[in-house]
Scaffold this motif. Sequence first.
Motif, PDB file in Angstrom:
ATOM      1  N   SER A 114      19.020 -10.175  14.279  1.00 26.78           N
ATOM      2  CA  SER A 114      19.627 -11.484  14.069  1.00 26.78           C
ATOM      3  C   SER A 114      21.073 -11.544  14.542  1.00 26.78           C
ATOM      4  CB  SER A 114      19.521 -11.874  12.601  1.00 26.78           C
ATOM      5  OG  SER A 114      18.155 -11.943  12.249  1.00 26.78           O
ATOM      6  N   ALA A 115      21.797 -10.436  14.414  1.00 23.14           N
ATOM      7  CA  ALA A 115      23.158 -10.403  14.957  1.00 23.14           C
ATOM      8  C   ALA A 115      23.111 -10.591  16.475  1.00 23.14           C
ATOM      9  CB  ALA A 115      23.843  -9.091  14.597  1.00 23.14           C
ATOM     10  N   TYR A 116      22.117 -10.001  17.108  1.00 26.22           N
ATOM     11  CA  TYR A 116      21.960 -10.198  18.555  1.00 26.22           C
ATOM     12  C   TYR A 116      21.753 -11.681  18.878  1.00 26.22           C
ATOM     13  CZ  TYR A 116      20.125 -10.204  23.254  1.00 26.22           C
ATOM     14  OH  TYR A 116      19.924 -10.491  24.586  1.00 26.22           O
ATOM     15  N   GLU A 117      20.881 -12.343  18.117  1.00 29.88           N
ATOM     16  CA  GLU A 117      20.648 -13.768  18.368  1.00 29.88           C
ATOM     17  C   GLU A 117      21.921 -14.576  18.155  1.00 29.88           C
ATOM     18  OE1 GLU A 117      16.198 -15.189  17.662  1.00 29.88           O
ATOM     19  OE2 GLU A 117      17.076 -14.405  15.798  1.00 29.88           O
ATOM     20  N   ILE A 118      22.653 -14.280  17.106  1.00 29.55           N
ATOM     21  CA  ILE A 118      23.876 -15.035  16.802  1.00 29.55           C
ATOM     22  C   ILE A 118      24.921 -14.854  17.893  1.00 29.55           C
ATOM     23  CG2 ILE A 118      25.846 -15.164  15.217  1.00 29.55           C
ATOM     24  CD1 ILE A 118      23.796 -14.464  12.951  1.00 29.55           C
ATOM     25  N   VAL A 119      25.120 -13.634  18.321  1.00 34.65           N
ATOM     26  CA  VAL A 119      26.215 -13.313  19.247  1.00 34.65           C
ATOM     27  C   VAL A 119      25.840 -13.541  20.715  1.00 34.65           C
ATOM     28  CG1 VAL A 119      27.719 -11.434  20.048  1.00 34.65           C
ATOM     29  CG2 VAL A 119      27.222 -11.687  17.611  1.00 34.65           C
ATOM     30  N   HIS A 120      24.597 -13.266  21.085  1.00 35.81           N
ATOM     31  CA  HIS A 120      24.238 -13.245  22.505  1.00 35.81           C
ATOM     32  C   HIS A 120      23.289 -14.351  22.969  1.00 35.81           C
ATOM     33  CE1 HIS A 120      26.310  -9.503  23.320  1.00 35.81           C
ATOM     34  NE2 HIS A 120      25.811  -9.021  22.202  1.00 35.81           N
ATOM     35  N   LEU A 121      22.706 -15.102  22.062  1.00 37.91           N
ATOM     36  CA  LEU A 121      21.758 -16.152  22.461  1.00 37.91           C
ATOM     37  C   LEU A 121      22.248 -17.513  21.976  1.00 37.91           C
ATOM     38  CD1 LEU A 121      18.323 -14.410  21.776  1.00 37.91           C
ATOM     39  CD2 LEU A 121      19.590 -14.563  23.928  1.00 37.91           C
ATOM     40  N   PRO A 122      23.094 -18.168  22.755  1.00 39.75           N
ATOM     41  CA  PRO A 122      23.651 -19.448  22.312  1.00 39.75           C
ATOM     42  C   PRO A 122      22.594 -20.541  22.123  1.00 39.75           C
ATOM     43  CG  PRO A 122      24.241 -18.996  24.596  1.00 39.75           C
ATOM     44  CD  PRO A 122      23.570 -17.771  24.066  1.00 39.75           C
ATOM     45  N   GLN A 123      21.424 -20.387  22.732  1.00 43.74           N
ATOM     46  CA  GLN A 123      20.370 -21.392  22.565  1.00 43.74           C
ATOM     47  C   GLN A 123      19.722 -21.328  21.186  1.00 43.74           C
ATOM     48  OE1 GLN A 123      20.198 -18.734  24.579  1.00 43.74           O
ATOM     49  NE2 GLN A 123      18.104 -17.982  24.804  1.00 43.74           N
ATOM     50  N   VAL A 124      19.965 -20.244  20.440  1.00 45.47           N
ATOM     51  CA  VAL A 124      19.463 -20.112  19.075  1.00 45.47           C
ATOM     52  C   VAL A 124      20.638 -20.371  18.139  1.00 45.47           C
ATOM     53  CG1 VAL A 124      18.453 -18.536  17.374  1.00 45.47           C
ATOM     54  CG2 VAL A 124      17.771 -18.379  19.772  1.00 45.47           C
ATOM     55  N   SER A 125      20.491 -21.367  17.274  1.00 43.95           N
ATOM     56  CA  SER A 125      21.596 -21.656  16.354  1.00 43.95           C
ATOM     57  C   SER A 125      21.743 -20.505  15.368  1.00 43.95           C
ATOM     58  CB  SER A 125      21.360 -22.975  15.613  1.00 43.95           C
ATOM     59  OG  SER A 125      20.392 -22.821  14.599  1.00 43.95           O
ATOM     60  N   ALA A 126      22.975 -20.273  14.953  1.00 43.87           N
ATOM     61  CA  ALA A 126      23.236 -19.207  13.984  1.00 43.87           C
ATOM     62  C   ALA A 126      22.492 -19.474  12.686  1.00 43.87           C
ATOM     63  CB  ALA A 126      24.736 -19.086  13.738  1.00 43.87           C
ATOM     64  N   VAL A 127      22.403 -20.729  12.296  1.00 45.03           N
ATOM     65  CA  VAL A 127      21.699 -21.082  11.058  1.00 45.03           C
ATOM     66  C   VAL A 127      20.224 -20.693  11.161  1.00 45.03           C
ATOM     67  CG1 VAL A 127      20.969 -23.014   9.595  1.00 45.03           C
ATOM     68  CG2 VAL A 127      23.321 -22.906  10.439  1.00 45.03           C
ATOM     69  N   THR A 128      19.617 -20.973  12.298  1.00 44.27           N
ATOM     70  CA  THR A 128      18.213 -20.608  12.499  1.00 44.27           C
ATOM     71  C   THR A 128      18.048 -19.091  12.456  1.00 44.27           C
ATOM     72  OG1 THR A 128      17.760 -22.580  13.805  1.00 44.27           O
ATOM     73  CG2 THR A 128      16.267 -20.721  14.114  1.00 44.27           C
ATOM     74  N   ALA A 129      18.913 -18.370  13.155  1.00 43.57           N
ATOM     75  CA  ALA A 129      18.827 -16.904  13.175  1.00 43.57           C
ATOM     76  C   ALA A 129      18.955 -16.340  11.764  1.00 43.57           C
ATOM     77  CB  ALA A 129      19.903 -16.324  14.088  1.00 43.57           C
ATOM     78  N   ILE A 130      19.872 -16.882  10.980  1.00 45.03           N
ATOM     79  CA  ILE A 130      20.075 -16.399   9.613  1.00 45.03           C
ATOM     80  C   ILE A 130      18.874 -16.749   8.738  1.00 45.03           C
ATOM     81  CG2 ILE A 130      21.491 -16.650   7.530  1.00 45.03           C
ATOM     82  CD1 ILE A 130      23.926 -17.002   9.455  1.00 45.03           C
ATOM     83  N   ASP A 131      18.387 -17.983   8.830  1.00 49.22           N
ATOM     84  CA  ASP A 131      17.215 -18.385   8.041  1.00 49.22           C
ATOM     85  C   ASP A 131      16.006 -17.498   8.339  1.00 49.22           C
ATOM     86  OD1 ASP A 131      18.644 -20.416   6.836  1.00 49.22           O
ATOM     87  OD2 ASP A 131      17.739 -22.031   8.028  1.00 49.22           O
ATOM     88  N   GLU A 132      15.774 -17.229   9.608  1.00 45.87           N
ATOM     89  CA  GLU A 132      14.647 -16.383   9.993  1.00 45.87           C
ATOM     90  C   GLU A 132      14.839 -14.950   9.501  1.00 45.87           C
ATOM     91  OE1 GLU A 132      11.693 -17.429  12.267  1.00 45.87           O
ATOM     92  OE2 GLU A 132      12.362 -19.038  10.947  1.00 45.87           O
ATOM     93  N   ALA A 133      16.077 -14.469   9.551  1.00 44.03           N
ATOM     94  CA  ALA A 133      16.366 -13.115   9.066  1.00 44.03           C
ATOM     95  C   ALA A 133      16.121 -13.009   7.561  1.00 44.03           C
ATOM     96  CB  ALA A 133      17.810 -12.741   9.396  1.00 44.03           C
TER      97      ALA A 133
END
Length: 165
Positions: A114-133
């Motif tokens: 999820s840190a990878y999604e937050i930091v490196h994938l701008p198309q994935v919102s941080a909120v979505t990455a955190i919720d999924e985590a």
Amino acid sequence: MTSVPDQPGDNRTGQFKQQRFLARCCAMQYLYQLDTQNSWDCSPEALELFREQLQDTLAEAPLPSLKPSWRYACQLIQGVCSTHDQLDALICKAAQNWSLQRMGVVDRSILRLSAYEIVHLPQVSAVTAIDEAVELGKRFGQADSPRFINGVLDRIRKESAAPRS
């Protein structure tokens, strides 16, 4: 360690979310395997072997097909493998008073993903990455995993959103 996402998937958005969640489940499981083996091998051969094993597992139960999710799972796995040192540093900084070795392997794997999604994938919102985590933590982690994961990732989100000097 394979689990089935039980999110509704009746419409296109639901199917997309279900496929993304399955991709995250697969990626987290591969990262777990790498962590326990103390290896960061995400070669095409290793990924193909893992995919075959997952496909065999999925064939035994009424689960969604892995094919639509596999490309994103590979993107996540390869991204985490290539940036794991950076991600580990971010996680250590955000997990105040927790070393990586003190964290459970499942939690570490979810945090890296999820840190990878937050930091490196701008198309994935941080909120979505955190919720999924947090959802991964509920399904695969310990009782306190969701809260721990949420706190660490929220600090990473805030830090990654801060202007850099």
